[in-house]
Design an enzyme around this catalytic site. Structure first.
Site, short mmCIF file in Angstrom:
data_model
loop_
_atom_site.label_atom_id
_atom_site.label_comp_id
_atom_site.label_asym_id
_atom_site.label_seq_id
_atom_site.Cartn_x
_atom_site.Cartn_y
_atom_site.Cartn_z
N ALA A 165 1.92 -8.70 12.75
CA ALA A 165 1.55 -9.47 13.95
C ALA A 165 0.70 -10.68 13.59
O ALA A 165 0.91 -11.78 14.12
CB ALA A 165 0.82 -8.57 14.94
N ALA A 220 3.67 0.57 16.05
CA ALA A 220 2.44 0.90 16.79
C ALA A 220 1.37 -0.17 16.60
O ALA A 220 1.06 -0.54 15.47
CB ALA A 220 1.89 2.25 16.32
N GLY A 254 0.17 -1.85 8.90
CA GLY A 254 1.36 -2.66 8.70
C GLY A 254 1.68 -3.52 9.91
O GLY A 254 2.04 -4.70 9.78
N CYS A 255 1.54 -2.95 11.10
CA CYS A 255 1.85 -3.70 12.33
C CYS A 255 0.85 -4.83 12.55
O CYS A 255 1.22 -5.90 13.04
CB CYS A 255 1.90 -2.76 13.52
N THR A 256 -0.39 -4.60 12.17
CA THR A 256 -1.40 -5.66 12.28
C THR A 256 -1.09 -6.79 11.30
O THR A 256 -1.15 -7.97 11.66
CB THR A 256 -2.81 -5.08 12.04
#
Length: 159
Positions: A55, A45, A50-52
């Site tokens: 990325a 998401a 974590g995804c930030t």
């Protein structure tokens, strides 16, 4: 609801082709990258911690990856509008693709059961697949951790 079983991709097999919308709503296909090495990474998401982290690590390593001949594509179940906000907020300069029905994640073995807060749920499993210039899987990593994954991938690819 029965969990959908996925088969993890193996090195040497053909990577499933796909066409997904990017953050601007433009159709992007894996076949657009034929002749290049492509890192296809799946994340659960946009704009979550974590995804930030992951990325931004890909963003910060993009020059190194590209200098070693690799392109980067990020895929999540988010809508293109959410991806556009995510890309803008964190200055992400590689394509983010929307897989809202998670069909591509299923085809890549990146959808299935995972442990979240002590509970088993079905969803996107953080995964990375490296596709070679001929469209074959060169490397497939599943259930990776956001923190440190990109650095380990750079080491594995000598990028």
């Amino acid at each position: 609801m029965r969990p959908q079983l996925t088969i993890k991709l193996q090195p040497g097999t053909q990577a499933p082709d796909f066409t997904l919308q990017d953050a601007a709503g433009k159709a992007t296909s894996l076949s657009d990258y034929r002749g290049k090495n492509v890192i296809v990474y799946f994340y659960p998401a946009a704009a979550t911690p974590g995804c930030t982290t992951e990325a931004c690590d890909f963003r910060d390593s993009l020059t190194s990856f590209q200098g070693s001949g690799y392109e980067v594509l990020g895929i999540s179940p988010d809508a293109p509008e959410k991806l556009a906000d995510f890309a803008g907020e964190f200055d992400l300069t590689f394509p983010l693709l929307s897989d809202e029905d998670h069909a591509v994640a299923l085809a890549y073995g990146a959808w299935g059961e995972k442990l979240v807060n002590g509970e088993i749920v079905e969803g996107l499993v953080r995964s990375t697949v490296v596709v070679d210039p001929a469209g074959n899987v060169a490397l497939a990593q599943y259930q990776v951790k956001a923190q440190g994954h990109v650095a380990a991938l750079r080491d594995a690819l000598a990028a």
